[in-house]
Design a protein around this motif. Structure first.
Motif, PDB file in Angstrom:
ATOM      1  N   TYR A  33       3.110  56.046 101.130  1.00 35.47           N
ATOM      2  CA  TYR A  33       3.023  55.074 100.035  1.00 35.47           C
ATOM      3  C   TYR A  33       2.850  53.667 100.588  1.00 35.47           C
ATOM      4  O   TYR A  33       3.188  53.365 101.741  1.00 35.47           O
ATOM      5  CB  TYR A  33       4.288  55.120  99.167  1.00 35.47           C
ATOM      6  CG  TYR A  33       5.572  55.083  99.949  1.00 35.47           C
ATOM      7  CD1 TYR A  33       6.171  53.888 100.300  1.00 35.47           C
ATOM      8  CD2 TYR A  33       6.177  56.272 100.373  1.00 35.47           C
ATOM      9  CE1 TYR A  33       7.345  53.863 101.037  1.00 35.47           C
ATOM     10  CE2 TYR A  33       7.337  56.266 101.118  1.00 35.47           C
ATOM     11  CZ  TYR A  33       7.918  55.049 101.442  1.00 35.47           C
ATOM     12  OH  TYR A  33       9.073  55.025 102.192  1.00 35.47           O
ATOM     13  N   ALA A  34       2.302  52.794  99.743  1.00 36.96           N
ATOM     14  CA  ALA A  34       2.138  51.384 100.085  1.00 36.96           C
ATOM     15  C   ALA A  34       2.005  50.600  98.789  1.00 36.96           C
ATOM     16  O   ALA A  34       1.517  51.121  97.783  1.00 36.96           O
ATOM     17  CB  ALA A  34       0.908  51.171 100.964  1.00 36.96           C
ATOM     18  N   GLY A  35       2.447  49.350  98.814  1.00 38.37           N
ATOM     19  CA  GLY A  35       2.345  48.562  97.604  1.00 38.37           C
ATOM     20  C   GLY A  35       2.920  47.177  97.761  1.00 38.37           C
ATOM     21  O   GLY A  35       3.293  46.751  98.870  1.00 38.37           O
ATOM     22  N   THR A  36       2.998  46.471  96.652  1.00 37.82           N
ATOM     23  CA  THR A  36       3.537  45.109  96.634  1.00 37.82           C
ATOM     24  C   THR A  36       4.381  44.896  95.387  1.00 37.82           C
ATOM     25  O   THR A  36       4.128  45.497  94.339  1.00 37.82           O
ATOM     26  CB  THR A  36       2.410  44.051  96.644  1.00 37.82           C
ATOM     27  OG1 THR A  36       1.550  44.277  95.514  1.00 37.82           O
ATOM     28  CG2 THR A  36       1.607  44.111  97.921  1.00 37.82           C
ATOM     29  N   VAL A  37       5.373  44.046  95.530  1.00 38.25           N
ATOM     30  CA  VAL A  37       6.169  43.567  94.404  1.00 38.25           C
ATOM     31  C   VAL A  37       6.134  42.043  94.464  1.00 38.25           C
ATOM     32  O   VAL A  37       6.486  41.458  95.497  1.00 38.25           O
ATOM     33  CB  VAL A  37       7.632  44.059  94.475  1.00 38.25           C
ATOM     34  CG1 VAL A  37       8.435  43.494  93.307  1.00 38.25           C
ATOM     35  CG2 VAL A  37       7.689  45.576  94.479  1.00 38.25           C
ATOM     36  N   THR A  38       5.690  41.408  93.395  1.00 35.88           N
ATOM     37  CA  THR A  38       5.615  39.949  93.330  1.00 35.88           C
ATOM     38  C   THR A  38       6.507  39.469  92.200  1.00 35.88           C
ATOM     39  O   THR A  38       6.441  40.016  91.090  1.00 35.88           O
ATOM     40  CB  THR A  38       4.172  39.480  93.095  1.00 35.88           C
ATOM     41  OG1 THR A  38       3.329  40.022  94.111  1.00 35.88           O
ATOM     42  CG2 THR A  38       4.080  37.967  93.110  1.00 35.88           C
ATOM     43  N   ALA A  39       7.337  38.467  92.474  1.00 33.91           N
ATOM     44  CA  ALA A  39       8.298  38.015  91.468  1.00 33.91           C
ATOM     45  C   ALA A  39       8.327  36.497  91.373  1.00 33.91           C
ATOM     46  O   ALA A  39       8.139  35.788  92.363  1.00 33.91           O
ATOM     47  CB  ALA A  39       9.696  38.538  91.798  1.00 33.91           C
ATOM     48  N   ASN A  40       8.560  36.013  90.153  1.00 28.71           N
ATOM     49  CA  ASN A  40       8.798  34.600  89.879  1.00 28.71           C
ATOM     50  C   ASN A  40      10.026  34.522  88.987  1.00 28.71           C
ATOM     51  O   ASN A  40      10.005  35.018  87.852  1.00 28.71           O
ATOM     52  CB  ASN A  40       7.596  33.967  89.187  1.00 28.71           C
ATOM     53  CG  ASN A  40       6.393  33.852  90.096  1.00 28.71           C
ATOM     54  OD1 ASN A  40       6.258  32.901  90.850  1.00 28.71           O
ATOM     55  ND2 ASN A  40       5.506  34.843  90.030  1.00 28.71           N
ATOM     56  N   ILE A  41      11.105  33.947  89.497  1.00 24.31           N
ATOM     57  CA  ILE A  41      12.390  33.925  88.798  1.00 24.31           C
ATOM     58  C   ILE A  41      12.791  32.479  88.505  1.00 24.31           C
ATOM     59  O   ILE A  41      12.681  31.608  89.365  1.00 24.31           O
ATOM     60  CB  ILE A  41      13.496  34.605  89.640  1.00 24.31           C
ATOM     61  CG1 ILE A  41      13.018  35.978  90.145  1.00 24.31           C
ATOM     62  CG2 ILE A  41      14.780  34.723  88.836  1.00 24.31           C
ATOM     63  CD1 ILE A  41      12.708  36.971  89.062  1.00 24.31           C
ATOM     64  N   GLU A  42      13.275  32.241  87.298  1.00 28.21           N
ATOM     65  CA  GLU A  42      13.741  30.912  86.906  1.00 28.21           C
ATOM     66  C   GLU A  42      15.144  31.007  86.325  1.00 28.21           C
ATOM     67  O   GLU A  42      15.521  32.023  85.734  1.00 28.21           O
ATOM     68  CB  GLU A  42      12.814  30.285  85.857  1.00 28.21           C
ATOM     69  CG  GLU A  42      11.409  30.028  86.339  1.00 28.21           C
ATOM     70  CD  GLU A  42      10.558  29.328  85.301  1.00 28.21           C
ATOM     71  OE1 GLU A  42      11.103  29.030  84.213  1.00 28.21           O
ATOM     72  OE2 GLU A  42       9.373  29.087  85.555  1.00 28.21           O
ATOM     73  N   THR A  88       7.741  43.510 104.212  1.00 25.15           N
ATOM     74  CA  THR A  88       7.407  42.136 104.581  1.00 25.15           C
ATOM     75  C   THR A  88       7.700  41.227 103.397  1.00 25.15           C
ATOM     76  O   THR A  88       7.090  41.374 102.324  1.00 25.15           O
ATOM     77  CB  THR A  88       5.926  42.001 104.980  1.00 25.15           C
ATOM     78  OG1 THR A  88       5.643  42.912 106.050  1.00 25.15           O
ATOM     79  CG2 THR A  88       5.627  40.584 105.436  1.00 25.15           C
ATOM     80  N   LEU A  89       8.649  40.311 103.579  1.00 23.69           N
ATOM     81  CA  LEU A  89       9.038  39.365 102.540  1.00 23.69           C
ATOM     82  C   LEU A  89       8.374  38.024 102.808  1.00 23.69           C
ATOM     83  O   LEU A  89       8.530  37.451 103.891  1.00 23.69           O
ATOM     84  CB  LEU A  89      10.558  39.200 102.518  1.00 23.69           C
ATOM     85  CG  LEU A  89      11.129  38.078 101.634  1.00 23.69           C
ATOM     86  CD1 LEU A  89      10.834  38.356 100.166  1.00 23.69           C
ATOM     87  CD2 LEU A  89      12.627  37.921 101.866  1.00 23.69           C
ATOM     88  N   GLU A 269       2.605  46.982  92.212  1.00 19.69           N
ATOM     89  CA  GLU A 269       1.440  47.832  92.447  1.00 19.69           C
ATOM     90  C   GLU A 269       1.799  48.824  93.542  1.00 19.69           C
ATOM     91  O   GLU A 269       2.334  48.435  94.583  1.00 19.69           O
ATOM     92  CB  GLU A 269       0.223  47.004  92.845  1.00 19.69           C
ATOM     93  CG  GLU A 269      -1.050  47.818  92.958  1.00 19.69           C
ATOM     94  CD  GLU A 269      -2.319  46.975  92.983  1.00 19.69           C
ATOM     95  OE1 GLU A 269      -3.284  47.379  93.672  1.00 19.69           O
ATOM     96  OE2 GLU A 269      -2.327  45.909  92.320  1.00 19.69           O
ATOM     97  N   LEU A 270       1.524  50.097  93.297  1.00 20.85           N
ATOM     98  CA  LEU A 270       1.926  51.162  94.223  1.00 20.85           C
ATOM     99  C   LEU A 270       0.808  52.181  94.351  1.00 20.85           C
ATOM    100  O   LEU A 270       0.223  52.603  93.353  1.00 20.85           O
ATOM    101  CB  LEU A 270       3.191  51.853  93.697  1.00 20.85           C
ATOM    102  CG  LEU A 270       3.633  53.150  94.384  1.00 20.85           C
ATOM    103  CD1 LEU A 270       4.089  52.876  95.803  1.00 20.85           C
ATOM    104  CD2 LEU A 270       4.728  53.830  93.578  1.00 20.85           C
TER     105      LEU A 270
END
Length: 313
Positions: A33-42, A88-89, A269-270
């Motif tokens: 598996y491979a993917g990304t997680v993108t977040a914007n927190i306020e 990777t962060l 996305e995964l």
């Protein structure tokens, strides 16, 4: 074709394909598996602010980050799974577009980690801790950090798989036709989440794993989360021949509430490949103990002027 035995006729509708996908995925015992997680927190605490030299006053400023991941896992034996994953962060908070990269390995009952890169955090330079494989000791830890790990018995794991595979979590909202992913023919659908079914499965899994139904407090937290969260732009790519899930992407928007001031968006996305192929994870050599790692960590802290404000909060 695959899966045309009695009681397993080829699905004739998009919802039938997605339901078959759930059943097929419950049979998977290894995957890449491979993917990304993108977040914007306020509105919530920003732990990166204090680490990168921010003052206590700006720890509530918005934070953006992404996590890229890739790995392989084999979990045919739930008590001794094998896996290797790299994370990777990245964040604008890191100086010079820096990033942190860490690897994890699970070899039977043994668990390891290694930092490949650590960005400079304010005055803190932890580069001396990179490229050092460390073995986690779940049974005994004399360091200041206690690592908690747990495993499921095979019987419990099978019960959980049955609970999850029996759910109808997605409903197809739009058929986007067939699409090739790396030479694999897939059905491409937009889907919506059946929240009631997700909550039913979550309760059943919690009951099976913990031996009791969720508490009133846990139930309240779950209801509050779904009241605040909304999934959007969800898509799945399902193999036309084997009905495996080869790709999914979705977004989650979480609104603030009286009890929880934070809000934000998350995009996931995964991609999945090589289902049920043999996974071999080699144990690293030259391994350090957790105590040795913590000693090096504390030494690096003291050398660079102590623990940054807010680091342990």
């Amino acid at each position: 074709g695959i899966y045309k035995s009695a009681g397993n006729a080829t699905p004739t509708t998009p919802d039938g394909v997605v339901e078959r996908m759930g059943s097929r995925m419950s049979e998977v015992e290894s995957v890449e598996y491979a993917g990304t997680v993108t977040a914007n927190i306020e509105g919530g605490k920003n732990p990166l602010a204090s680490l990168t030299g921010g003052s206590a006053a700006n720890t509530n400023k918005p934070v953006a980050f992404s996590v890229a991941f890739a790995g392989t896992s084999e979990f045919g034996d739930w008590e001794k799974p094998e896996s290797a994953i790299k994370l990777t962060l990245a964040s604008p908070e890191f100086p010079n577009n820096g990033s942190a990269e860490i690897e994890f390995k699970n070899v039977g009952a043994d668990k390891y980690f290694k930092f490949n890169t650590i960005p400079v955090l304010g005055k803190l330079n932890l580069s001396s801790l990179t490229n050092m494989w460390v073995k986690l000791d779940a049974k005994k830890s004399t360091s200041t950090v206690v690592v908690a790990t747990s495993t499921m018995s095979e019987d419990t794991a099978e019960e959980v798989k049955d609970i999850i595979s029996g759910g109808k979590y997605f409903q197809v909202s739009e058929d986007l036709g067939e699409e090739s992913l790396g030479g694999i023919s897939t059905h491409h659908y937009k889907v919506t989440l059946n929240e009631a079914e997700v909550m039913r499965a979550a309760r059943a899994v919690s009951t099976e794993v913990n031996g009791k139904a969720p508490s009133i407090t846990d139930e309240k937290k779950m209801n509050e989360f779904f009241a605040r969260a909304e999934m959007s732009d969800a898509e799945v790519w399902v193999g036309t021949k084997d009905y495996y899930l080869y790709k999914t992407k979705f977004g989650v928007t979480v609104a603030k509430s009286d009890a929880e001031p934070s809000s934000g968006t998350i995009a996931v996305e995964l991609e999945l490949r090589n289902f049920n192929e043999k996974v071999t994870v080699e144990a690293p050599t030259g391994v350090k103990t957790m105590n040795e790692f913590m000693g090096a960590f504390v030494g690096a802290m003291l050398e660079d002027g102590g623990i940054p404000d807010g680091f342990m909060k």
